[in-house]
Design an enzyme around this catalytic site. Sequence first.
Site, PDB file in Angstrom:
ATOM      1  N   GLY A   1       0.815  -1.206   0.000  1.00  0.00           N
ATOM      2  CA  GLY A   1       0.000   0.000   0.000  1.00  0.00           C
ATOM      3  C   GLY A   1       0.851   1.259   0.000  1.00  0.00           C
ATOM      4  O   GLY A   1       2.014   1.239   0.397  1.00  0.00           O
ATOM      5  N   CYS A   2       0.247   2.343  -0.473  1.00  0.00           N
ATOM      6  CA  CYS A   2       0.914   3.650  -0.466  1.00  0.00           C
ATOM      7  C   CYS A   2      -0.129   4.697  -0.082  1.00  0.00           C
ATOM      8  O   CYS A   2      -1.084   4.387   0.626  1.00  0.00           O
ATOM      9  CB  CYS A   2       1.552   3.941  -1.826  1.00  0.00           C
ATOM     10  SG  CYS A   2       0.365   4.084  -3.179  1.00  0.00           S
ATOM     11  N   GLN A   3       0.021   5.906  -0.535  1.00  0.00           N
ATOM     12  CA  GLN A   3      -0.910   6.979  -0.175  1.00  0.00           C
ATOM     13  C   GLN A   3      -2.229   6.869  -0.945  1.00  0.00           C
ATOM     14  O   GLN A   3      -3.293   6.947  -0.370  1.00  0.00           O
ATOM     15  CB  GLN A   3      -0.257   8.345  -0.409  1.00  0.00           C
ATOM     16  CG  GLN A   3      -1.046   9.511   0.114  1.00  0.00           C
ATOM     17  CD  GLN A   3      -1.100   9.561   1.641  1.00  0.00           C
ATOM     18  OE1 GLN A   3      -0.340   8.901   2.342  1.00  0.00           O
ATOM     19  NE2 GLN A   3      -2.024  10.332   2.164  1.00  0.00           N
TER      20      GLN A   3
ATOM     21  N   GLY B   1      -2.454   4.660  -4.125  1.00  0.00           N
ATOM     22  CA  GLY B   1      -2.527   3.462  -4.949  1.00  0.00           C
ATOM     23  C   GLY B   1      -1.631   3.459  -6.168  1.00  0.00           C
ATOM     24  O   GLY B   1      -1.581   2.462  -6.885  1.00  0.00           O
TER      25      GLY B   1
ATOM     26  N   TYR C   1      -3.723   4.497   1.472  1.00  0.00           N
ATOM     27  CA  TYR C   1      -3.991   4.973   2.828  1.00  0.00           C
ATOM     28  C   TYR C   1      -5.178   5.934   2.850  1.00  0.00           C
ATOM     29  O   TYR C   1      -5.961   5.959   3.811  1.00  0.00           O
ATOM     30  CB  TYR C   1      -2.731   5.636   3.380  1.00  0.00           C
ATOM     31  CG  TYR C   1      -2.826   6.077   4.817  1.00  0.00           C
ATOM     32  CD1 TYR C   1      -2.931   5.147   5.850  1.00  0.00           C
ATOM     33  CD2 TYR C   1      -2.789   7.431   5.148  1.00  0.00           C
ATOM     34  CE1 TYR C   1      -3.009   5.545   7.174  1.00  0.00           C
ATOM     35  CE2 TYR C   1      -2.856   7.836   6.476  1.00  0.00           C
ATOM     36  CZ  TYR C   1      -2.970   6.897   7.480  1.00  0.00           C
ATOM     37  OH  TYR C   1      -3.042   7.294   8.789  1.00  0.00           O
TER      38      TYR C   1
END
Length: 150
Positions: A102-104, A106, A131
């Site tokens: 995961g990141c901020q 996608g 996130y």
Amino acid sequence: MAVWANMLPHCVAFLLLLLFFMCRSGAKVVTIDVRAAKNLIQTNHIYLDVRTVEEFAKGHVDAAKIINIPYMMDTPKGRVKNPDFLKEVSSICNKEDQLVVGCQSGVRSLYATSDLLSDGFKNVKDMGGGYVDWVRNKFPINTSVAKEEL
């Protein structure tokens, strides 16, 4: 019209070559939504947060098994891909480990997941929405980092 007819074989060859390189790893990126990611994280999957250290410190997914290895790094010239990303992940995770990336929002996680699959990781899923969607769904987060540490 003759110009296009002459270019057509080159365009087809280029598209076939592009398709070959996109499919060469043999593994397709699977993107799951945050609900599915939450379920996997609760059932022994490792959550790999590929945001920057600073983003991670401001708040992250609350998971029993969580790792932060940035896919991109901030430099004076802007963000660049972390040249040691695969090496860092490989030093902590096995190719058979079950990972949710995961990141901020996608985007970085999609690229990171693709790189991991190409490097031979077998059980990797991309968390679409990142996130931002996790928080939007009011799922548990961890913001326990003291402000003095930032």
